[in-house]
Design a protein around this motif. Structure first.
Motif, PDB file in Angstrom:
ATOM      1  N   LEU A  34       0.809  -1.223   0.000  1.00 19.19           N
ATOM      2  CA  LEU A  34       0.000   0.000   0.000  1.00 19.19           C
ATOM      3  C   LEU A  34       0.847   1.281   0.000  1.00 19.19           C
ATOM      4  N   PRO A  35       1.890   1.398   0.847  1.00 19.76           N
ATOM      5  CA  PRO A  35       2.730   2.596   0.761  1.00 19.76           C
ATOM      6  C   PRO A  35       3.429   2.739  -0.589  1.00 19.76           C
ATOM      7  N   ALA A  36       3.841   1.612  -1.202  1.00 16.60           N
ATOM      8  CA  ALA A  36       4.489   1.680  -2.509  1.00 16.60           C
ATOM      9  C   ALA A  36       3.515   2.174  -3.573  1.00 16.60           C
ATOM     10  N   VAL A  94       3.375   5.967  -6.087  1.00 17.10           N
ATOM     11  CA  VAL A  94       3.016   6.160  -7.498  1.00 17.10           C
ATOM     12  C   VAL A  94       1.924   7.209  -7.633  1.00 17.10           C
ATOM     13  N   HIS A  95       0.884   7.111  -6.789  1.00 13.62           N
ATOM     14  CA  HIS A  95      -0.211   8.081  -6.860  1.00 13.62           C
ATOM     15  C   HIS A  95       0.282   9.504  -6.592  1.00 13.62           C
ATOM     16  N   GLU A  96       1.298   9.619  -5.753  1.00 11.15           N
ATOM     17  CA  GLU A  96       1.802  10.949  -5.400  1.00 11.15           C
ATOM     18  C   GLU A  96       2.892  11.447  -6.351  1.00 11.15           C
ATOM     19  N   GLY A  97       3.147  10.685  -7.414  1.00 10.19           N
ATOM     20  CA  GLY A  97       4.102  11.121  -8.429  1.00 10.19           C
ATOM     21  C   GLY A  97       5.546  10.803  -8.133  1.00 10.19           C
ATOM     22  N   ALA A 141      10.298   2.761  -1.219  1.00  5.07           N
ATOM     23  CA  ALA A 141       9.313   1.732  -1.556  1.00  5.07           C
ATOM     24  C   ALA A 141       9.663   0.374  -0.963  1.00  5.07           C
ATOM     25  N   VAL A 142      10.960   0.092  -0.748  1.00  5.31           N
ATOM     26  CA  VAL A 142      11.356  -1.242  -0.289  1.00  5.31           C
ATOM     27  C   VAL A 142      11.832  -1.276   1.156  1.00  5.31           C
TER      28      VAL A 142
END
Length: 388
Positions: free
Chosen positions: A167-169, A173-176, A183-184
């Motif tokens: 979900l955070p990853a 993407v949604h936030e550009g 992400a990892v």
């Protein structure tokens, strides 16, 4: 003639869908244990459409009104002035859902002298005070197995989402953004982990079967031990209690009914015995976990993540701490209400109503309380003292 009071969740904010993402549903001949899906005489709905909300009416109106019965459908269920409370006084049947439960407390049952059937459109009847139902001669039934696989799929999705930190990853993407390190930084492989289920009934066993291909070590605890051949097939380790199992697991999933033995099970004491950085997934009932203890475990790092779709009360208020606690993957109570599941639990609701209205036996596996005692699935899953 009977009055059926049906409590369903609200329609979509923008109104019922004008169209659907898919055309039709796969046909399910039998459930994994051989039980057949619901077999009503007919249905007055299109499988795959939204049936669990107010406008869907579980496809019941035509069937009931053609027989001369009264159907009242509402989502207004809280407080003495709610539609539910006003209409309950002379209702013969209450149909409710675990996703939008109309809590049939002892007080409400006492105020409903005509009530003879409490029917759960789905599985899980802990929103009914079973002891009060027994005392007042109310039959309690649910559509056993109709959405068990739906919930099991949701559990596996949530386990993977937590462990891989999906979900955070996705939010990056949604936030550009594109920072791979961000992400990892909390993403791990499920492979090799020890995963355990509290209860290995239909849902718990289905979760274990779906996790086996991930090359994990599988554990379970249940008051009914599985057959040896199932343990050997899935490579299961049995534990006599959740207290014995939880400390050895990297992931614990809760698939037990709510009753006096499970209420508050995952509190500070049990959570404190779990591995630092373990994950807990609860799609069973919220009160099996202590609300504030879960928050503390996430904030301290004892738990690396918590996910589920069950809350107390439901719907959860805007200030419920599980909405804002760190590292969670919570959803509204939806795991068992996919459009696929809705077709089955709507058909099962009609099957049970047909039997009750015609005075013929309700399937044994659908029964929770009957004849003044726990019966059918209820005798297997619940214990004396179960309340809403």
């Amino acid at each position: 003639m009977a009055k059926i009071l049906c409590v369903l969740y609200d329609d979509p904010v923008a109104g019922p869908p004008a169209s659907y993402a898919r055309d039709g549903l796969p046909h399910i001949e039998r459930y994994p244990d051989g039980q057949t899906p619901p077999t009503p005489s007919a249905v007055d709905f299109t499988p795959g459409e939204l049936l669990g909300s107010v406008s869907g009416e579980l496809g019941l109106r035509r069937f009931l009104e053609e027989r001369g019965h009264t159907l009242v459908v509402t989502s207004d269920k809280e407080g003495p002035d709610s539609v539910f409370d006003r209409e309950l006084a002379d209702a013969d049947v209450v149909v409710s859902q675990p996703f939008w439960p109309a809590y049939l407390t002892a007080e409400r049952i006492a105020r409903a002298p005509r009530l003879k059937l409490a029917l759960t459109a789905g599985i899980g009847s802990d929103h009914v005070d079973l002891e009060a139902a027994i005392r007042h001669g109310v039959t309690v039934a649910e559509v056993t197995y109709c959405n068990s696989i739906s919930v099991a799929e949701h559990v596996v999705m949530m386990i993977l989402s937590l462990v891989r930190d999906y979900l955070p990853a996705n939010r990056i993407v949604h936030e550009g953004g594109w920072n791979i390190a961000d992400a990892v930084s909390r993403s791990y492989d499920l492979e090799g982990m020890h995963v355990g289920t509290v209860a290995a009934g239909r849902i718990g066993t289905a979760v274990l079967r779906r996790l086996k291909p991930f090359d994990v070590h599988l554990h379970y605890t249940d008051r009914h031990r599985l057959p040896r051949e199932v343990e050997e097939e899935l490579g299961l380790t049995f534990h006599p209690s959740a207290q014995d199992m939880a400390p050895v697991c990297d992931v614990v999933t809760v698939n037990a009914p709510l009753h006096p033995e499970t209420e508050g099970l995952f509190g500070d004491e049990l959570l404190g015995t779990m591995k630092r950085g373990a994950y807990l997934v609860n799609t069973a009932r919220a009160r099996i976990a202590d609300r504030d203890a879960v928050v503390r475990a996430l904030e301290s790092g004892r738990l690396a993540g918590y996910a589920g779709d069950v809350w107390y009360p439901q719907p959860a208020p805007p200030d419920h701490p599980w909405r804002t606690m760190p590292h969670h993957g919570m959803t509204p109570h939806m795991s068992g209400s996919s459009l696929s599941a809705q077709a089955r639990y709507a058909a099962g609701t009609r099957e049970i109503l047909e039997a009750w209205l015609d005075g013929t036996p309700i399937r044994e596996e659908y029964l929770i309380v009957d004849g003044g005692k726990l019966a059918g699935a209820g005798a297997h899953s619940y214990s004396s003292g179960s309340k809403a």
